[in-house]
Scaffold this motif. Structure first.
Motif, short mmCIF file in Angstrom:
data_model
loop_
_atom_site.label_atom_id
_atom_site.label_comp_id
_atom_site.label_asym_id
_atom_site.label_seq_id
_atom_site.Cartn_x
_atom_site.Cartn_y
_atom_site.Cartn_z
N TYR A 31 42.87 -19.08 35.62
CA TYR A 31 42.58 -19.98 34.50
C TYR A 31 41.62 -21.12 34.92
CZ TYR A 31 43.38 -22.53 30.18
OH TYR A 31 43.20 -23.16 28.96
N LEU A 45 42.12 -23.59 37.06
CA LEU A 45 42.70 -24.88 37.46
C LEU A 45 42.61 -25.07 38.97
CD1 LEU A 45 45.79 -25.02 35.10
CD2 LEU A 45 43.79 -26.49 35.01
N PRO A 52 39.00 -24.62 33.19
CA PRO A 52 39.57 -23.98 32.00
C PRO A 52 38.49 -23.59 30.97
CG PRO A 52 40.86 -25.89 32.61
CD PRO A 52 39.67 -25.89 33.51
N ARG A 53 37.45 -24.38 30.89
CA ARG A 53 36.38 -24.09 29.95
C ARG A 53 35.78 -22.71 30.20
NH1 ARG A 53 33.65 -27.57 26.37
NH2 ARG A 53 34.55 -29.61 26.72
N ILE A 66 38.31 -20.06 29.22
CA ILE A 66 38.38 -19.89 27.76
C ILE A 66 37.18 -19.08 27.28
CG2 ILE A 66 38.31 -21.13 25.56
CD1 ILE A 66 39.85 -23.42 27.07
N GLY A 83 40.09 -30.10 21.18
CA GLY A 83 39.10 -29.66 22.16
C GLY A 83 38.10 -28.68 21.56
N ASP A 84 38.40 -28.12 20.39
CA ASP A 84 37.51 -27.16 19.72
C ASP A 84 37.69 -27.33 18.22
OD1 ASP A 84 35.83 -25.10 19.13
OD2 ASP A 84 37.25 -23.51 19.60
N ARG A 116 41.34 -19.94 20.17
CA ARG A 116 40.15 -19.93 21.00
C ARG A 116 39.66 -18.51 21.26
NH1 ARG A 116 42.72 -24.27 21.21
NH2 ARG A 116 41.66 -26.23 21.62
#
Lengths: 312, 505
Positions: free
Chosen positions: B52, B54, B74-75, B78, B104-105, B157
């Motif tokens: 992910y 992190l 994370p971006r 995603i 965030g979106d 997402r």
């Protein structure tokens, strides 16, 4: 009656509330992002001094305001670096910067202006005359001749209220102050958000400082903010970390301050309040507000907690 | 065979002195429910945090849909269609469900389009059959719903690969069933699910494939249909498990007798509304129930940590309802608290100091008010060995020990005085299989010694494995008491959810 709700007292209330409100607004922005910034007091003080200094050197009001705000930004930037990048204790960093601001401004004031005092010819922030209100009783006297910064402050309150609760960046800023880890996992840059918030708080407090020096007093004197930044933080708590609430709380404190002046020499049933006692009113109000409301209103969950992103 | 959707190869990661992952491989195929299992510290979560973004791996490659991926945060994850449902929910409590989903979106301009956001979330709920009220604030909805919000966040997402990190830890059995239903729906919609867990029952119930990690290395890769829980457990622990089955013991006289006990919760409402329960010498009585139905308050009342507003608590025949904790403990009551870090131990103190806490003012540990350091240290050394605390160093700070070793310190202190009653509240919470096994063995040892044990747990397996009798608690009352032989998971699950009528008499 006149000493309690007359135009004079109300005008003084607004005048005294404005710097407190600006500090409180700065507090709202930075604490909503999760950073406690008690250096707001220092930001006000450097704003007050460097506004006068730049007004003296350049003779230009816009330049003076710009320099004042830059000074506040510089101090806030130091706090941001300490608190966000180095995750230092935010109270210690803030207190250190307050001492720095006090020492620096007192020293420069002494070096530059000790013999003469700050020059009387510097450009000041103009008042806004509302001619159409002149005939209106009380209201005309209260708001008809206030500094331009008062109106700017009002506009900032409205803007911040909408920004925090009705915009996307506002939502993100609040999420960073409540649950930075959550914001981080969603790709929101916690550190950058907090930097912007701390810087904004410094600019707002500096505007409050320059209001004191270039609008109210027309000069600078040592430690002229005298705890107004701290009272601003109390107003922020009292106002439940919202811009509108902070404004309301600042007005309450301003009113207490105004009363302490207008009640001087007033005789009630043969008794004259001692000046010393009256001048404690705003501070008593602060203690009452903080003691009574600090437990009941909820602060942002991650307020004052350094954020360490996982990994690397 | 088609290209795996996720292929992690020879992944290594080191934290300081700890090699968290050593050349671990993980291959996941599209449309699979893939269980990633292992003991605490085996590296499951670390591996997924790397996927992910992190953590950055020290070595190894990640391929997503056959293409090598460099996931820096994370971006990036995603963007690759990877979403994570965290164990500790990543939700902002004062914001609404809808706001949390889109955070965030948010899409649209800088001005928050609340109505549009709520509509989009409602549509998503409909499509995947996940119910959550978009306008409710997170702080007002139960944990089961909060988890659905986490799932919605990830789906919003556009994630194709969903990582669930220990998703059932905080759920009731019914909520677990609902969750698994959602997980199967997701698979049927073509999503890929990676499920981090150490609960074998869940692995068997929903997964298609299993990857087992042990001490940061691959221990096994299995197809669920072709394996059994025992084989997975052996791969996880690295040895055969001991059989802990309760054999009927010699039940003696009642040690703990509670009648119509009532008490208030911290918030002021009634937490206990007339509780009746008895525990006999040599008997384990399990208190089953969803957390927050008065179990913790019950334990606190027995110990004298909470004010009793009505009723009687007898220990060995004398009423202790209004005694303070010290007097209660002197009567032979031991306590394993729910939160060992906050209530069971003083984390910055040494191992030896923690072992003698509560007796620090009595000889031989103190003489005329002076602590006897050497005696305390020797006792710490002895108990550390006896209870297999690692490292067995009496001077080590307890806060630096692992959860399992911390619990051994609590347990050791409590049972070294040969109590006649042990109140154990969630004694294995957060512990892995080996540490859990150890705690269970020690408790059963006390039982055969003739000690009475009140075991509070939200883990049904634990209750069923250890108890002679099971009392189900719901909304501050004991709604049923069953002999262990008559209790099944289904029956307990229904009782825990408050379905009293449905139980045969």
């Amino acid at each position: 009656m006149e000493v309690l709700i007359g135009a004079g007292v109300l005008a003084a209330t607004i005048r005294l509330a404005t710097p407190v409100a600006l500090a409180a607004l700065g507090g709202v922005v930075t604490e909503r992002s999760g950073v406690v910034n008690i250096a707001l007091e220092g930001c006000m003080l450097v704003g007050a001094f460097f506004g006068v200094f730049a007004a003296d050197k350049t003779g230009s009001l816009p330049a003076a305001l710009a320099v004042a705000i830059l000074a506040g930004l510089a101090l806030a930037a130091m706090h941001a670096v300490a608190a966000i990048t180095f995750r230092a204790d935010q109270i210690v960093s803030g207190m250190a910067l307050n001492i720095l601001a006090l020492g620096l401004t007192s020293y420069l004031d002494y070096q530059l202006y000790s013999s003469t005092g700050t020059p009387p010819t510097i450009p000041l922030v103009p008042n806004v005359h509302l001619g159409f209100l002149e005939k209106v009783p009380v209201l005309g006297g209260a708001v008809g001749d206030q500094s331009a910064i008062v109106w700017v402050t009002l506009a900032i309150v409205v803007f911040l209220q909408l920004f925090l609760f009705r915009t996307v960046p506002g939502l993100r800023l609040r999420s960073v102050g409540e649950h930075p880890r959550a914001a981080d996992t969603l790709g929101i840059d916690v550190r950058r958000t907090r930097y912007w918030a701390v810087l904004a708080s410094g600019a707002l407090a500096a505007l409050g400082g320059v209001y004191l020096s270039l609008s109210v007093a027309g000069s600078f004197s040592d430690n002229m903010t005298n705890g107004k930044g701290f009272i601003g933080l109390a107003a922020m708590i009292f106002g439940r970390w919202t811009p509108l609430g902070a404004l309301g709380a600042a007005l309450v404190f301003g009113y207490g301050d105004a009363l302490s002046v207008s009640l001087q020499g007033v005789e009630v049933a043969g008794f004259v309040f001692p000046v010393q006692l009256l001048s404690t009113i705003p501070y008593l109000l602060t203690i009452l507000a903080v003691a009574g409301f600090v437990g009941r209103s909820r602060m942002p969950a991650a307020d004052g907690q350094p954020y360490e992103s996982e990994g690397h | 065979m088609d290209t795996p959707i996720v292929e992690m190869a020879r992944i290594s990661k080191r934290f300081g002195d700890l090699q968290a992952l050593a050349e671990v491989d993980l291959t996941v195929h599209k449309g699979d429910i893939h269980a990633l299992v292992g003991e605490n510290g085996a590296g499951k979560t670390t591996l997924m945090n790397i996927l992910y973004g992190l953590y950055r791996p020290d070595a190894g490659t990640i391929r997503v849909r056959g293409t090598e991926a460099h996931i820096a945060g994370p971006r990036d994850a995603i963007a690759l269609g990877i979403g994570m449902i965290h164990q500790h929910f990543m939700l902002v409590p004062p914001l609404t469900v809808a706001e949390n989903v889109v955070l965030g979106d948010e899409r649209g301009g800088p001005v928050l389009d609340t109505r549009g956001i709520e509509a989009r979330v409602a549509e998503l709920e409909k499509r995947f059959g996940i119910q959550a009220e978009p306008r409710a604030k997170i702080e007002d909805v139960p944990l089961g719903i909060q988890q659905r919000v986490e799932i919605l966040k990830v789906l919003y997402r556009g994630s194709e690969i969903l990582i669930f990190d220990e998703p059932t830890a905080v759920l009731t059995p019914q909520e677990v069933d609902d969750l698994f239903h959602i997980v199967r729906t997701l698979r049927d919609e073509g999503k890929t699910v990676i499920l981090i867990t150490h609960k074998l029952r869940e692995v068997m119930a929903v997964s298609d494939h299993v990857t087992v990690l042990r001490e940061g290395r691959n221990a096994a890769h299995l197809v669920t249909k072709e394996t059994d829980p025992r084989a997975i457990a052996v791969a996880m622990v690295g040895r055969e498990l001991r059989d802990i089955r309760v054999r009927p013991g010699n039940v003696g006289p009642a040690v703990l007798e509670i009648t119509s006990l009532s008490a208030e919760s911290d918030r002021g409402g009634l937490a206990l509304k007339g509780v009746d329960v008895e525990v006999h010498a040599g008997e384990v009585v399990g208190i089953a129930g969803v957390g927050g139905n008065g179990q913790s308050e019950l334990a606190q009342c027995i110990l004298g940590l909470r004010k009793v507003t009505g009723g009687v608590i007898k220990v060995g025949g004398s009423d202790v309802a209004h005694d303070d904790p010290r007097r209660t403990r002197q009567r032979g009551v031991a306590y394993v608290p729910e939160d060992r870090r906050a209530e069971g131990l003083v984390l910055p103190f040494t191992l030896a100091d923690n072992f003698i806490l509560g007796r620090q003012d009595q000889p031989p540990y103190a003489r005329r008010g002076i602590l006897q350091g050497r005696v305390i240290r020797r006792e710490g050394e002895r108990l550390a060995k006896e209870f297999d605390v690692r490292p067995p160093d009496p001077d080590v700070e307890v806060g630096t020990l692992s959860g399992g070793n911390q619990q051994k310190v609590v347990l050791g202190r409590e049972i070294s005085e040969s109590p006649r009653l042990i109140v154990a509240n969630q004694p294995t919470r957060g512990l892995d299989i080996a540490a859990t096994e150890y705690v269970h063995e020690r408790l059963l040892e006390q039982r055969s010694r003739g000690c009475a044990i009140l075991l509070i747990s939200s883990e049904l397996d634990e209750i069923l494995d250890l108890s002679d009798r099971i009392a189900v608690m719901f909304e501050g009352r004991i709604v049923a008491v069953l002999p262990a032989a008559e209790a099944t998971e289904e029956r307990l699950g229904l009782l825990m959810a408050g379905h009293v009528e449905g139980v045969p008499a």
